[in-house]
Design a protein around this motif. Structure first.
Motif, PDB file in Angstrom:
ATOM      1  N   UNK A 271       0.817  -1.222   0.000  1.00 20.50           N
ATOM      2  CA  UNK A 271       0.000   0.000   0.000  1.00 20.50           C
ATOM      3  C   UNK A 271       0.847   1.267   0.000  1.00 20.50           C
ATOM      4  N   UNK A 272       2.207   1.108   0.116  1.00 20.16           N
ATOM      5  CA  UNK A 272       3.147   2.236   0.135  1.00 20.16           C
ATOM      6  C   UNK A 272       2.819   3.223   1.258  1.00 20.16           C
ATOM      7  N   UNK A 273       2.631   2.651   2.461  1.00 19.78           N
ATOM      8  CA  UNK A 273       2.379   3.470   3.644  1.00 19.78           C
ATOM      9  C   UNK A 273       3.224   2.924   4.795  1.00 19.78           C
ATOM     10  N   UNK A 274       3.341   3.738   5.868  1.00 17.86           N
ATOM     11  CA  UNK A 274       3.974   3.273   7.095  1.00 17.86           C
ATOM     12  C   UNK A 274       2.951   3.393   8.218  1.00 17.86           C
ATOM     13  N   UNK A 275       3.061   2.475   9.198  1.00 17.03           N
ATOM     14  CA  UNK A 275       2.115   2.459  10.314  1.00 17.03           C
ATOM     15  C   UNK A 275       2.866   2.374  11.637  1.00 17.03           C
ATOM     16  N   UNK A 276       2.394   3.148  12.599  1.00 21.71           N
ATOM     17  CA  UNK A 276       2.950   3.127  13.953  1.00 21.71           C
ATOM     18  C   UNK A 276       2.364   1.908  14.678  1.00 21.71           C
ATOM     19  N   UNK A 277       3.188   0.870  14.861  1.00 20.21           N
ATOM     20  CA  UNK A 277       2.680  -0.379  15.429  1.00 20.21           C
ATOM     21  C   UNK A 277       2.893  -0.486  16.934  1.00 20.21           C
ATOM     22  N   UNK A 278       3.910   0.211  17.469  1.00 19.13           N
ATOM     23  CA  UNK A 278       4.160   0.217  18.914  1.00 19.13           C
ATOM     24  C   UNK A 278       4.556   1.634  19.338  1.00 19.13           C
ATOM     25  N   UNK A 279       4.215   1.974  20.592  1.00 22.93           N
ATOM     26  CA  UNK A 279       4.596   3.300  21.087  1.00 22.93           C
ATOM     27  C   UNK A 279       4.615   3.296  22.615  1.00 22.93           C
ATOM     28  N   UNK A 280       5.625   3.950  23.170  1.00 20.58           N
ATOM     29  CA  UNK A 280       5.653   4.227  24.611  1.00 20.58           C
ATOM     30  C   UNK A 280       5.887   5.729  24.767  1.00 20.58           C
ATOM     31  N   UNK A 281       5.137   6.369  25.646  1.00 20.91           N
ATOM     32  CA  UNK A 281       5.228   7.820  25.757  1.00 20.91           C
ATOM     33  C   UNK A 281       5.341   8.249  27.212  1.00 20.91           C
ATOM     34  N   UNK A 282       5.977   9.385  27.389  1.00 21.15           N
ATOM     35  CA  UNK A 282       6.226   9.958  28.716  1.00 21.15           C
ATOM     36  C   UNK A 282       4.927  10.492  29.308  1.00 21.15           C
ATOM     37  N   UNK A 283       4.850  10.474  30.628  1.00 18.02           N
ATOM     38  CA  UNK A 283       3.678  11.033  31.301  1.00 18.02           C
ATOM     39  C   UNK A 283       3.539  12.513  30.944  1.00 18.02           C
ATOM     40  N   UNK A 284       2.336  12.907  30.569  1.00 20.88           N
ATOM     41  CA  UNK A 284       2.091  14.289  30.169  1.00 20.88           C
ATOM     42  C   UNK A 284       2.242  14.522  28.679  1.00 20.88           C
ATOM     43  N   UNK A 285       2.725  13.528  27.948  1.00 23.27           N
ATOM     44  CA  UNK A 285       2.888  13.607  26.491  1.00 23.27           C
ATOM     45  C   UNK A 285       1.745  12.840  25.829  1.00 23.27           C
ATOM     46  N   UNK A 286       1.162  13.424  24.808  1.00 25.64           N
ATOM     47  CA  UNK A 286       0.020  12.788  24.150  1.00 25.64           C
ATOM     48  C   UNK A 286       0.472  11.618  23.276  1.00 25.64           C
ATOM     49  N   UNK A 287      -0.260  10.492  23.298  1.00 23.35           N
ATOM     50  CA  UNK A 287       0.060   9.371  22.400  1.00 23.35           C
ATOM     51  C   UNK A 287      -0.313   9.726  20.965  1.00 23.35           C
TER      52      UNK A 287
END
Length: 651
Positions: free
Chosen positions: A372-388
């Motif tokens: 499909x010639x796209x990229x997808x965010x499959x995993x994420x960890x974020x700091x407290x106070x930072x929006x996912x």
């Protein structure tokens, strides 16, 4: 080693005391001299301002009086008719005053110059209004016949009885005032300005090199002891005072004394820059600075070598500590990946370790969908106070990160040190990163058989940015976990997918039912539908199972088009739909439309539905829909039997 460091720090303490004493003596001495010089500066400026003010008042008043006497003489001598004689007369007045020109304006708008020439002024010239003002000194205005010059005019009406028949005008161009009024204090490097507080315009200005208005004073920043002084307000209300400020024009410290001139609404400003007023103090300060520098250089050189040696030792110590931190973090990452039962849990824990290692806002994995010639965010960890951002960063065009992939191939990583400097502000990439408050980032590729299939990254890293060996070292272990996740996903999909139709199967249906009953899945309302094919056994018996399978597949396609992943095949000829967050009217319409569509294609189906609001009970709705479906099926076969009986009777 301990004794060595102790000796270095002891010497450093003694040196610091010596430096503090030297600097203290120098600062106290410099402050004393500075206070003396500052007091002297204020006194000099005040005396100079008073002297210049007296000179301006005396000279302007004298010249006004000369013009007044000339006006009376013209009235008594009836000189207006003989213009040649009048021109000669006003020429002698000009030579005896500071007026650059003296001229006469007649009521017919004709203006007579001192050289005998004349011209007609514009029709816009308001002779009557001007004559009503009487004898007065004008504010700064454009010259009546030279638009490129700013002047101050002194107007003297010439009357015949009570009627003004002409006006005698003395013209002082603003740019020549500094030729008459100046001061030699500080070797003539002092600036003198005159402000007309009637309109706030400068009449004389050898300071800013242009005739502006008093608003320029508002831009200057008063120095510490004068922060409460509103320079513009003080000048416009014709106060007397002094102020020190940082010039907005050249950024230099300046000292100014201001006072009323005593003529009309003129205010005098006398300004000198610190480097001029404090020239002698600056010389002394430079000498003190030089002596202090020499002494400090001698003292510092005494132990410079020891400090350098100590610095190298400390640096080596920090390097060792840094390698230990990286090693410990790497071991922890490997331990997390190897011990976690779930690959998804393992990857998420790994990302948390990476984010904390870099003190970043987010750590994440993107995977490339080449088809499909796209990229997808499959995993994420974020700091407290930072929006996912994981839910937003899906189906991103691959073209957006083509430059990253090129850099991955060349150098093995991609880094943005400063978004504002490293990324074109007009590019889509800048817009995407700025929207997520990403100012810097680092990313490395994920490879499978030498093919880049994604990347691991961290946003806004604050620590360890020069030490990227950690994330480079764990990509192998990470790829192993990703492969495990893909295998788990495939197995889960196969266990939840009906092989014949591609719809979710009974296993998935049972899980969804359990989730709703346990409350782990919720909805604002719930629609439940039960579909059952009519006559499938007859089709299988008479036409074969392939035709029967085709009948099932066609039914499934219609349900998938209408309900997507909310449709399930739970038996040979049985289908269900669990549709959350739908209105009752819409749900009834959707299910009836699907049934009608199937009938148009020659597929007969029995239908039972149940809809509930927020007080839904999925098990109860299953029972209600199943019961309604069987009722519909009975009605179908009753109708079918009657039709078949009618056909038999006709035969």
């Amino acid at each position: 080693m301990k004794e060595f460091f102790g000796g270095i720090w002891l010497k450093f303490i003694f040196l610091s005391i010596a430096v503090a004493i030297i600097i203290g003596v120098a600062v106290v001495g410099a402050n004393s001299i500075n206070n003396i010089e500052e007091e002297k500066c204020w006194q000099t400026l005040e005396e100079s301002a008073a002297s210049i003010s007296r000179e301006i008042k005396l000279r302007v008043s004298d010249n006004q009086n000369v013009l007044l006497l000339a006006g009376k003489a013209i009235e008594r001598g009836n000189m207006l008719e003989d213009r040649a004689a009048l021109a000669s007369y006003i020429s002698t007045i000009k030579d005896a005053t500071i007026f650059e020109r003296v001229e006469v304006i007649y009521s017919d708008h004709t203006i007579l110059f001192s050289d005998g020439t004349s011209r007609v002024l514009s029709k816009d010239f308001l002779f009557t209004e001007l004559s009503l003002l009487g004898e007065h000194l004008s504010v700064r205005m454009t010259d009546l016949y030279n638009e490129d010059r700013q002047v101050v005019n002194y107007f003297v009406p010439i009357k015949d009885g009570k009627e003004t028949i002409a006006i005698l005008v003395g013209v002082i161009p603003c740019d020549i005032l500094e030729d008459f009024f100046s001061t030699q204090i500080y070797n003539g490097k002092t600036h003198i300005c005159i402000v007309d507080t009637t309109d706030g315009n400068f009449l004389m200005d050898d300071w800013h090199d242009t005739l502006g208005d008093v608003s320029v004073l508002q831009r200057h920043s008063p120095m510490k002891d004068y922060v409460n002084v509103d320079i513009m307000e003080e000048v416009m209300t014709m106060q007397e005072g002094s102020v020190a400020y940082v010039s907005d024009i050249n950024g230099k410290n300046s000292y100014m004394h201001y006072m009323p001139v005593g003529i009309d609404n003129w205010e005098l400003l006398v300004v000198v820059q610190e480097e001029v007023a404090f020239a002698s103090f600056i010389s002394i300060r430079n000498i003190l600075t030089g002596i202090t520098f020499i002494v400090l250089s001698v003292l510092i050189s005494y132990y410079c070598h020891a400090i350098l040696t100590n610095t190298r030792l400390l640096k080596n110590k920090k390097d060792v500590e840094q390698r230990l931190i990286v090693s410990d973090t790497l071991l922890e990452c490997v331990r997390v990946l190897s011990l976690s039962e779930s690959s998804e849990v393992a990857v998420n824990r790994l990302l948390k370790n990476i984010r904390e290692f870099f003190d970043a806002d987010r750590a994440y994995i993107f995977e490339i969908d080449f088809e499909r010639e796209v990229i997808n965010n499959s995993y994420e960890d974020y700091k407290e106070g930072i929006s996912p951002e994981i839910n937003i960063m899906q189906n991103i065009p691959l073209a957006l990160v083509e430059s990253w992939i090129d850099e991955f191939v060349k150098t093995g990583l991609f880094i943005i040190y400063n978004l504002e400097e490293d990324v074109d502000k007009d590019s889509p990439l800048y817009e995407v990163l700025a929207k997520q408050n990403i100012h810097s980032m680092v990313a490395i590729p994920l490879r499978e058989n030498d093919k880049i299939i994604g990347f691991l990254g961290a946003d806004n890293p604050r620590k360890q940015t020069q030490n990227l060996s950690l994330i480079s070292s764990i990509t192998y272990f990470l790829m192993d976990s990703i492969k495990k996740r893909e295998t788990q996903t495939l197995l889960e999909r196969l266990s939840f997918e009906d092989a014949l139709t591609g719809l979710h199967n009974r296993n998935k249906f049972s899980r969804v039912m359990d989730e709703f009953e346990a409350g782990t899945r919720t909805a604002k309302s719930l629609g439940f539908a039960y579909f059952d094919l009519n006559g499938l056994k007859v089709v299988n018996d008479e036409s074969g199972h392939k035709v029967g399978d085709l009948l099932i597949q066609n039914t499934a396609k219609c349900l998938e088009v209408a309900f997507g992943t909310d449709a399930y095949r739970i038996g040979g000829d049985e289908f269900t739909v669990i549709l959350p967050d739908v209105s009752e009217e819409a749900f009834v319409q959707m299910t009836n439309s699907v049934k009608a569509l199937l009938e148009e294609q020659g597929i007969s189906i029995s239908l039972g539905i149940s809809w509930k609001g927020k007080d839904y009970n999925i098990a109860k709705q299953l029972y209600e829909a199943d019961k309604a479906m069987y009722s519909d099926k009975r009605a179908h076969y009753v109708k079918f039997d009657r039709r078949r009986e009618a056909v038999r009777n006709e035969e």
